[in-house]
Design a protein around this motif. Sequence first.
Motif, short mmCIF file in Angstrom:
data_model
loop_
_atom_site.label_atom_id
_atom_site.label_comp_id
_atom_site.label_asym_id
_atom_site.label_seq_id
_atom_site.Cartn_x
_atom_site.Cartn_y
_atom_site.Cartn_z
N PRO A 70 11.22 -7.62 53.56
CA PRO A 70 12.05 -7.15 52.45
C PRO A 70 12.23 -8.15 51.31
CG PRO A 70 13.34 -7.30 54.48
CD PRO A 70 11.93 -7.59 54.83
N ASP A 71 12.37 -9.43 51.60
CA ASP A 71 12.56 -10.40 50.52
C ASP A 71 11.32 -10.50 49.63
OD1 ASP A 71 15.17 -10.99 51.21
OD2 ASP A 71 14.59 -12.62 52.55
N THR A 72 10.15 -10.50 50.26
CA THR A 72 8.91 -10.55 49.50
C THR A 72 8.71 -9.24 48.74
OG1 THR A 72 7.93 -12.04 51.12
CG2 THR A 72 6.41 -10.89 49.67
N ALA A 73 9.01 -8.13 49.40
CA ALA A 73 8.90 -6.82 48.75
C ALA A 73 9.80 -6.75 47.52
CB ALA A 73 9.24 -5.71 49.73
N LEU A 74 11.01 -7.27 47.64
CA LEU A 74 11.95 -7.26 46.51
C LEU A 74 11.42 -8.11 45.36
CD1 LEU A 74 14.70 -6.24 45.49
CD2 LEU A 74 15.68 -8.37 46.38
N ALA A 75 10.88 -9.28 45.67
CA ALA A 75 10.34 -10.15 44.62
C ALA A 75 9.16 -9.50 43.91
CB ALA A 75 9.92 -11.49 45.23
N LEU A 76 8.29 -8.84 44.67
CA LEU A 76 7.14 -8.16 44.06
C LEU A 76 7.59 -6.97 43.22
CD1 LEU A 76 4.66 -8.35 47.04
CD2 LEU A 76 4.48 -9.58 44.86
N ARG A 77 8.58 -6.24 43.70
CA ARG A 77 9.10 -5.11 42.91
C ARG A 77 9.78 -5.62 41.63
NH1 ARG A 77 7.87 -0.50 45.23
NH2 ARG A 77 7.95 -0.24 47.49
N ALA A 78 10.46 -6.75 41.72
CA ALA A 78 11.07 -7.35 40.52
C ALA A 78 9.99 -7.78 39.53
CB ALA A 78 11.95 -8.53 40.91
N GLU A 79 8.89 -8.30 40.03
CA GLU A 79 7.78 -8.67 39.16
C GLU A 79 7.18 -7.43 38.49
OE1 GLU A 79 3.44 -10.94 39.24
OE2 GLU A 79 4.64 -10.91 41.08
N ALA A 80 7.09 -6.33 39.23
CA ALA A 80 6.60 -5.07 38.65
C ALA A 80 7.53 -4.60 37.54
CB ALA A 80 6.45 -4.01 39.74
N VAL A 81 8.83 -4.70 37.76
CA VAL A 81 9.81 -4.31 36.74
C VAL A 81 9.64 -5.20 35.51
CG1 VAL A 81 12.28 -4.28 36.16
CG2 VAL A 81 11.48 -3.27 38.31
N ASP A 82 9.46 -6.49 35.72
CA ASP A 82 9.26 -7.41 34.59
C ASP A 82 8.03 -7.02 33.79
OD1 ASP A 82 9.86 -9.87 33.05
OD2 ASP A 82 7.98 -10.56 33.94
N ALA A 83 6.94 -6.71 34.47
CA ALA A 83 5.72 -6.29 33.78
C ALA A 83 5.96 -5.01 32.99
CB ALA A 83 4.58 -6.11 34.78
N ALA A 84 6.67 -4.07 33.60
CA ALA A 84 6.96 -2.79 32.92
C ALA A 84 7.89 -3.01 31.72
CB ALA A 84 7.57 -1.80 33.90
N ARG A 85 8.85 -3.91 31.86
CA ARG A 85 9.73 -4.22 30.73
C ARG A 85 8.95 -4.83 29.57
NH1 ARG A 85 14.38 -6.50 34.43
NH2 ARG A 85 15.73 -4.66 34.50
N ARG A 86 8.06 -5.75 29.91
CA ARG A 86 7.23 -6.36 28.88
C ARG A 86 6.37 -5.31 28.19
NH1 ARG A 86 4.03 -10.62 31.86
NH2 ARG A 86 2.85 -10.66 29.93
N MET A 87 5.80 -4.41 28.97
CA MET A 87 4.97 -3.35 28.40
C MET A 87 5.81 -2.46 27.49
SD MET A 87 1.90 -2.31 28.38
CE MET A 87 1.56 -1.21 27.04
N ASN A 88 6.99 -2.12 27.96
CA ASN A 88 7.88 -1.26 27.18
C ASN A 88 8.28 -1.91 25.86
OD1 ASN A 88 9.37 1.27 27.11
ND2 ASN A 88 11.21 0.03 27.29
N SER A 89 8.43 -3.23 25.86
CA SER A 89 8.79 -3.92 24.62
C SER A 89 7.60 -4.03 23.66
CB SER A 89 9.35 -5.31 24.92
OG SER A 89 8.33 -6.18 25.34
N LEU A 90 6.39 -3.95 24.19
CA LEU A 90 5.19 -4.08 23.36
C LEU A 90 4.71 -2.76 22.77
CD1 LEU A 90 3.10 -6.52 25.57
CD2 LEU A 90 4.20 -7.05 23.38
N GLU A 91 4.98 -1.67 23.48
CA GLU A 91 4.43 -0.39 23.05
C GLU A 91 5.44 0.73 23.28
OE1 GLU A 91 0.02 0.92 23.34
OE2 GLU A 91 0.98 1.57 25.20
N ALA A 92 5.69 1.48 22.23
CA ALA A 92 6.63 2.61 22.33
C ALA A 92 6.08 3.66 23.30
CB ALA A 92 6.83 3.23 20.95
N GLY A 93 7.00 4.37 23.93
CA GLY A 93 6.61 5.47 24.82
C GLY A 93 6.27 5.04 26.23
#
Length: 131
Positions: A64-87
């Motif tokens: 679970p700790d590793t899974a949480l860290a990887l899911r947080a990294e996925a959220v970070d990538a998605a946030r970065r993508m969302n800030s770069l491109e609308a929609g």
Amino acid sequence: MTHTAHISHDAILRAQVALFHVHPTVREQVAAYRVLAQVSPLAYLPLLAHALSMYVMHDFADRPDTALALRAEAVDAARRMNSLEAGREPLLINTLKSYRMQLERMGRQEELSAVEEEIALLEAGQPRSGA
């Protein structure tokens, strides 16, 4: 200095070659997309977010700790993508929902509330303050 100035050309080439395998493993995909997202974020951040989600399910469901860290990294990538491109809100919402499920499994109520608020705001079409 650009992000690409900090990444060796050999690392970029190795990442690209890894993706040319007939069936690269999820681990190989994650490693390659981590490198390539630094060079070409619009092309590779969504792929990184998706690969990280798959990586959790394939290799870290019982950690679970590793899974949480990887899911947080996925959220970070998605946030970065969302800030770069609308929609790109659907990508961010999906990764946040996966992150929320991991937080629920781990009983992390305080963090869960913030994630649920962010999901609700995104689904309502409002940007999150302080994000």
